[in-house]
Design a protein around this motif. Sequence first.
Motif, PDB file in Angstrom:
ATOM      1  N   LEU A 145      16.437   3.884  18.894  1.00 54.67           N
ATOM      2  CA  LEU A 145      16.743   4.966  19.841  1.00 54.67           C
ATOM      3  C   LEU A 145      17.381   4.440  21.128  1.00 54.67           C
ATOM      4  O   LEU A 145      17.189   5.004  22.204  1.00 54.67           O
ATOM      5  CB  LEU A 145      15.486   5.776  20.181  1.00 54.67           C
ATOM      6  CG  LEU A 145      14.772   6.422  18.990  1.00 54.67           C
ATOM      7  CD1 LEU A 145      13.461   7.060  19.428  1.00 54.67           C
ATOM      8  CD2 LEU A 145      15.666   7.459  18.324  1.00 54.67           C
ATOM      9  N   GLY A 146      18.135   3.362  21.000  1.00 51.21           N
ATOM     10  CA  GLY A 146      18.783   2.786  22.163  1.00 51.21           C
ATOM     11  C   GLY A 146      20.271   2.567  21.956  1.00 51.21           C
ATOM     12  O   GLY A 146      20.800   2.665  20.842  1.00 51.21           O
ATOM     13  N   THR A 147      20.956   2.269  23.054  1.00 51.38           N
ATOM     14  CA  THR A 147      22.367   1.907  23.047  1.00 51.38           C
ATOM     15  C   THR A 147      22.638   1.071  24.291  1.00 51.38           C
ATOM     16  O   THR A 147      22.004   1.296  25.331  1.00 51.38           O
ATOM     17  CB  THR A 147      23.285   3.145  23.052  1.00 51.38           C
ATOM     18  OG1 THR A 147      24.662   2.722  23.162  1.00 51.38           O
ATOM     19  CG2 THR A 147      22.986   4.085  24.210  1.00 51.38           C
ATOM     20  N   PRO A 148      23.554   0.097  24.203  1.00 52.79           N
ATOM     21  CA  PRO A 148      23.892  -0.660  25.405  1.00 52.79           C
ATOM     22  C   PRO A 148      24.764   0.121  26.385  1.00 52.79           C
ATOM     23  O   PRO A 148      24.999  -0.338  27.505  1.00 52.79           O
ATOM     24  CB  PRO A 148      24.654  -1.866  24.850  1.00 52.79           C
ATOM     25  CG  PRO A 148      25.223  -1.391  23.558  1.00 52.79           C
ATOM     26  CD  PRO A 148      24.202  -0.438  23.001  1.00 52.79           C
ATOM     27  N   TYR A 149      25.241   1.292  25.978  1.00 51.45           N
ATOM     28  CA  TYR A 149      26.144   2.072  26.825  1.00 51.45           C
ATOM     29  C   TYR A 149      25.374   2.982  27.781  1.00 51.45           C
ATOM     30  O   TYR A 149      24.324   3.526  27.435  1.00 51.45           O
ATOM     31  CB  TYR A 149      27.091   2.927  25.969  1.00 51.45           C
ATOM     32  CG  TYR A 149      28.152   2.116  25.284  1.00 51.45           C
ATOM     33  CD1 TYR A 149      29.404   1.923  25.883  1.00 51.45           C
ATOM     34  CD2 TYR A 149      27.913   1.506  24.057  1.00 51.45           C
ATOM     35  CE1 TYR A 149      30.376   1.156  25.265  1.00 51.45           C
ATOM     36  CE2 TYR A 149      28.886   0.731  23.446  1.00 51.45           C
ATOM     37  CZ  TYR A 149      30.113   0.567  24.052  1.00 51.45           C
ATOM     38  OH  TYR A 149      31.063  -0.212  23.448  1.00 51.45           O
ATOM     39  N   VAL A 150      25.915   3.122  28.983  1.00 54.86           N
ATOM     40  CA  VAL A 150      25.397   4.086  29.956  1.00 54.86           C
ATOM     41  C   VAL A 150      26.506   5.069  30.308  1.00 54.86           C
ATOM     42  O   VAL A 150      27.689   4.789  30.115  1.00 54.86           O
ATOM     43  CB  VAL A 150      24.869   3.391  31.227  1.00 54.86           C
ATOM     44  CG1 VAL A 150      23.645   2.556  30.903  1.00 54.86           C
ATOM     45  CG2 VAL A 150      25.941   2.544  31.895  1.00 54.86           C
ATOM     46  N   PHE A 151      26.111   6.217  30.855  1.00 59.76           N
ATOM     47  CA  PHE A 151      27.031   7.328  31.036  1.00 59.76           C
ATOM     48  C   PHE A 151      26.905   7.908  32.448  1.00 59.76           C
ATOM     49  O   PHE A 151      25.827   7.875  33.043  1.00 59.76           O
ATOM     50  CB  PHE A 151      26.731   8.419  30.002  1.00 59.76           C
ATOM     51  CG  PHE A 151      26.657   7.893  28.594  1.00 59.76           C
ATOM     52  CD1 PHE A 151      27.794   7.795  27.815  1.00 59.76           C
ATOM     53  CD2 PHE A 151      25.436   7.447  28.064  1.00 59.76           C
ATOM     54  CE1 PHE A 151      27.732   7.277  26.520  1.00 59.76           C
ATOM     55  CE2 PHE A 151      25.365   6.932  26.782  1.00 59.76           C
ATOM     56  CZ  PHE A 151      26.518   6.846  26.004  1.00 59.76           C
ATOM     57  N   ILE A 152      28.008   8.444  32.947  1.00 57.68           N
ATOM     58  CA  ILE A 152      28.022   9.072  34.271  1.00 57.68           C
ATOM     59  C   ILE A 152      27.957  10.588  34.099  1.00 57.68           C
ATOM     60  O   ILE A 152      28.834  11.186  33.470  1.00 57.68           O
ATOM     61  CB  ILE A 152      29.286   8.691  35.058  1.00 57.68           C
ATOM     62  CG1 ILE A 152      29.330   7.174  35.308  1.00 57.68           C
ATOM     63  CG2 ILE A 152      29.329   9.442  36.398  1.00 57.68           C
ATOM     64  CD1 ILE A 152      30.618   6.708  35.963  1.00 57.68           C
ATOM     65  N   ILE A 153      26.907  11.187  34.650  1.00 56.36           N
ATOM     66  CA  ILE A 153      26.714  12.641  34.599  1.00 56.36           C
ATOM     67  C   ILE A 153      26.841  13.185  36.017  1.00 56.36           C
ATOM     68  O   ILE A 153      26.177  12.684  36.935  1.00 56.36           O
ATOM     69  CB  ILE A 153      25.325  13.005  34.027  1.00 56.36           C
ATOM     70  CG1 ILE A 153      25.050  12.256  32.723  1.00 56.36           C
ATOM     71  CG2 ILE A 153      25.217  14.523  33.838  1.00 56.36           C
ATOM     72  CD1 ILE A 153      25.996  12.592  31.605  1.00 56.36           C
ATOM     73  N   ASP A 154      27.676  14.206  36.211  1.00 56.34           N
ATOM     74  CA  ASP A 154      27.866  14.733  37.565  1.00 56.34           C
ATOM     75  C   ASP A 154      26.813  15.786  37.904  1.00 56.34           C
ATOM     76  O   ASP A 154      25.906  16.077  37.117  1.00 56.34           O
ATOM     77  CB  ASP A 154      29.295  15.257  37.753  1.00 56.34           C
ATOM     78  CG  ASP A 154      29.597  16.518  36.945  1.00 56.34           C
ATOM     79  OD1 ASP A 154      28.666  17.207  36.486  1.00 56.34           O
ATOM     80  OD2 ASP A 154      30.796  16.831  36.779  1.00 56.34           O
ATOM     81  N   LYS A 155      26.923  16.368  39.088  1.00 60.99           N
ATOM     82  CA  LYS A 155      25.905  17.300  39.576  1.00 60.99           C
ATOM     83  C   LYS A 155      25.873  18.606  38.790  1.00 60.99           C
ATOM     84  O   LYS A 155      24.893  19.348  38.847  1.00 60.99           O
ATOM     85  CB  LYS A 155      26.144  17.607  41.058  1.00 60.99           C
ATOM     86  CG  LYS A 155      25.880  16.426  41.974  1.00 60.99           C
ATOM     87  CD  LYS A 155      25.986  16.847  43.435  1.00 60.99           C
ATOM     88  CE  LYS A 155      25.652  15.698  44.374  1.00 60.99           C
ATOM     89  NZ  LYS A 155      25.615  16.134  45.788  1.00 60.99           N
ATOM     90  N   GLU A 156      26.944  18.892  38.063  1.00 55.21           N
ATOM     91  CA  GLU A 156      27.002  20.108  37.250  1.00 55.21           C
ATOM     92  C   GLU A 156      26.644  19.835  35.795  1.00 55.21           C
ATOM     93  O   GLU A 156      26.903  20.644  34.916  1.00 55.21           O
ATOM     94  CB  GLU A 156      28.404  20.728  37.337  1.00 55.21           C
ATOM     95  CG  GLU A 156      28.736  21.352  38.689  1.00 55.21           C
ATOM     96  CD  GLU A 156      28.980  20.311  39.780  1.00 55.21           C
ATOM     97  OE1 GLU A 156      29.660  19.300  39.505  1.00 55.21           O
ATOM     98  OE2 GLU A 156      28.463  20.499  40.903  1.00 55.21           O
ATOM     99  N   ARG A 157      26.086  18.666  35.535  1.00 53.39           N
ATOM    100  CA  ARG A 157      25.668  18.228  34.205  1.00 53.39           C
ATOM    101  C   ARG A 157      26.849  18.039  33.247  1.00 53.39           C
ATOM    102  O   ARG A 157      26.759  18.329  32.059  1.00 53.39           O
ATOM    103  CB  ARG A 157      24.640  19.195  33.588  1.00 53.39           C
ATOM    104  CG  ARG A 157      23.315  19.180  34.326  1.00 53.39           C
ATOM    105  CD  ARG A 157      22.242  19.980  33.602  1.00 53.39           C
ATOM    106  NE  ARG A 157      22.514  21.412  33.614  1.00 53.39           N
ATOM    107  CZ  ARG A 157      22.854  22.112  32.558  1.00 53.39           C
ATOM    108  NH1 ARG A 157      22.992  21.549  31.378  1.00 53.39           N
ATOM    109  NH2 ARG A 157      23.070  23.412  32.657  1.00 53.39           N
TER     110      ARG A 157
END
Length: 210
Positions: A145-157
């Motif tokens: 249930l993991g991944t080395p990638y991270v993501f950018i989520i803004d204030k409006e999802r």
Amino acid sequence: MKKTFVLIVLFVLPIIAYLFFASGVNNFGRLPTLTEGVIEIDFPDNQVKFSNNITVLGFLGKEVERKKGNAFNLNQKIYKRFSEFRDFQFVMIMPKGTEDKVEALKTELSALADVSKWKFVFLGPGMIHELFSSLETDLKLDDNLGTPYVFIIDKERNLRGRTEDEDEGTKFGFNTNSVADLNNKMEDDVKIILAEYRLALKKNNANRAK
């Protein structure tokens, strides 16, 4: 006049060109929206929310000890640089049962920085998959249930990323195994989205003052 013109051509224009290309084309526009309406975290007492926050979202998985290097890369290259910005947070989605391992990780991270904006959310496998699927990326979670990638989520999802990345085309996330990816791309994109909201805030304040 001729000498001045020659000097400008020889010295000034190359510097301007260098600054343009060194800054990157992405710096001169909004960070593209790739997916709208990432689902909100169903967390007790609303302690962690995507809405009204700029979020770096990650999925460390069950084997926390094997993801320490990823967390340290992220901490050193991104978190320490931007953690003082208001409404900016790191949210790591963790499988239930990893609470003790996460506490150990937080202790190690706290020796390097104030970890108050590292938020760890513990969810069951079904909710983790549902949240990850809502990103609508071309990436997958591993068996832990993991991944080395991270993501950018803004204030409006909304998921933000790149639509014309020179290496990947559409770039949904940033590989925490790669210091170069964090240094050369993610840092740049976090700067852009923070600048967007700062500019919007200045405009709103200016309009209220009128």
